[in-house]
Design an enzyme around this catalytic site. Structure first.
Site, PDB file in Angstrom:
ATOM      1  CG  ASP A  27      -4.739  -6.916  -6.366  1.00  0.00           C
ATOM      2  OD1 ASP A  27      -3.624  -6.365  -6.266  1.00  0.00           O
ATOM      3  OD2 ASP A  27      -4.884  -8.023  -6.893  1.00  0.00           O
TER       4      ASP A  27
ATOM      5  CG  HIS B 209       0.301 -11.629  -7.650  1.00  0.00           C
ATOM      6  ND1 HIS B 209      -0.551 -11.105  -8.590  1.00  0.00           N
ATOM      7  CD2 HIS B 209       0.978 -12.648  -8.264  1.00  0.00           C
ATOM      8  CE1 HIS B 209      -0.427 -11.772  -9.722  1.00  0.00           C
ATOM      9  NE2 HIS B 209       0.496 -12.709  -9.559  1.00  0.00           N
TER      10      HIS B 209
END
Length: 367
Positions: free
Chosen positions: A160, A130
């Protein structure tokens, strides 16, 4: 409407940077069709669809991509698409018969955008991860934080959404421009580790020059300097100052009624701890509102530290229309601004996927 009007993008459902990239393209006028799952999947945080703002501004259909007929339906959309976005692990779309080779065989002009954390190649390419893991590997997470404290997690903005979604969008727009002259599409391999590393270029340069210390919170831009810092006010509110330039720093000290000689030279790192204590004590003498009244709009590089509740109400952001209300939900407006090809106001997230695939395909072909 919008500078990307006429561009058609197929989005294979994912989380994080993929949907963010699709939203950005749709906000700028592209027609984006999201291919969602037929059953709920474990995709992280769940919330009512109305508040899933990354899903705004595009139509959604539900298909089971494990079924051959569903794959063929996706390929029919690909036939007249300009681009495709997918965020699966490497090899997944190939196993679904929706990989680059299959799609480009149908549409040689297609820009096939792939967003992953580790990239399509490399020893970690197939490992789960992640945002936090990706920025950790790049050296960026290590550099963020205060002296003597653990690395600070910068939300998912650094990895991200900046190193991932923005670089995917940049890569796809570049490839779309190139395809107009060459007539050929290509694959865009956007990896969060690559984008985040790219964003850190200036800091790697400073590090190589011996001008950036490995110790967190000891540098000019990481809370080490007293003139690039956040300070608590009398009422518990916080403000930020960043007068790096000497003339701006002198103006700040004058407005704070502080003696520059007592604080030491601005760039004397040995004097920084003492100067920070003195400045912190001064900011504790007034409320945040009082400091705003004195400092906001001056050249001391000042802004109050606002919460998500407060930011949309700030006069400057209101004047610029930086936030909009759509379907009762206050949210960031599309950015950046355009003088002529102004995008339409975003549509709220679609409540449920459309089941009439044939009607959507007909509209898609006619778009």
């Amino acid at each position: 409407m919008g500078p990307l009007a006429g561009i058609k993008i197929v989005e294979l459902a994912g989380i994080g940077p993929g949907p963010m990239a699709a939203m950005l393209l749709a906000d700028l006028g592209a027609t984006v069709l999201r291919i969602d799952r037929t059953e709920p999947a474990d995709l992280g945080v769940r919330r009512p669809q109305k508040f899933n703002l990354l899903m705004r501004n595009r139509e959604c259909i539900a298909l089971d991509l494990k079924q051959p007929e569903a794959v063929q339906q996706v390929l029919q959309f690909v036939d007249s698409a300009d681009g495709l976005i997918e965020g699966f692990r490497p090899g997944v779309t190939e196993r679904l018969d929706l990989g680059p080779d299959a799609c480009l065989a149908r549409n040689p002009r297609l820009v096939y955008g792939r967003i992953t954390g580790w990239g399509q190649t490399g020893p970690l390419a197939h490992a789960a991860g992640h945002d936090l893991n990706y920025i950790a590997l790049t050296g960026v997470l290590h550099a963020i934080g205060r002296a003597g404290q653990p690395p600070t997690i910068p939300l998912a903005l650094t990895g991200d959404f900046s190193g991932g979604a923005l670089y995917l969008v940049m890569g796809m727009l570049a490839a779309l421009l190139e395809a107009r002259s060459s007539g050929q599409g290509q694959v865009v391999d956007a990896a969060i580790v690559d984008g985040t590393t790219s964003m850190a270029t200036v800091f790697y340069g400073l590090h190589a020059a011996g001008m950036w210390n490995a110790a967190r919170g000891s540098n000019i831009l990481d809370s080490g300097a007293p003139f690039y810092e956040v300070y608590e006010c009398q009422d518990g509110g916080w403000i930020s100052i960043g007068p790096i330039e000497a003339r701006f720093y002198q103006q700040l000290l004058a407005l704070l009624d502080l003696d520059p000689q007592a604080l030491g030279a601005q760039h004397d790192q040995g004097a920084w701890p003492r100067a920070k204590v003195v400045i912190a004590q001064r900011f504790k003498t007034r409320t945040r509102a009082q400091w705003c009244e004195l400092l906001e709009g001056t050249d001391v590089c000042f802004a109050p530290v606002l919460s998500f509740d407060e930011a949309p109400r700030h006069p400057h952001l209101q004047a610029r229309g930086s936030f909009v209300e759509i379907d009762g939900v206050v949210q960031p407006a599309p950015a950046p601004r355009f003088s002529r090809s102004v995008p339409q106001m975003p549509r709220p997230p679609q409540a449920e996927p459309t089941r009439d695939i044939a009607a959507v395909l007909a509209a898609w072909r006619g778009a």
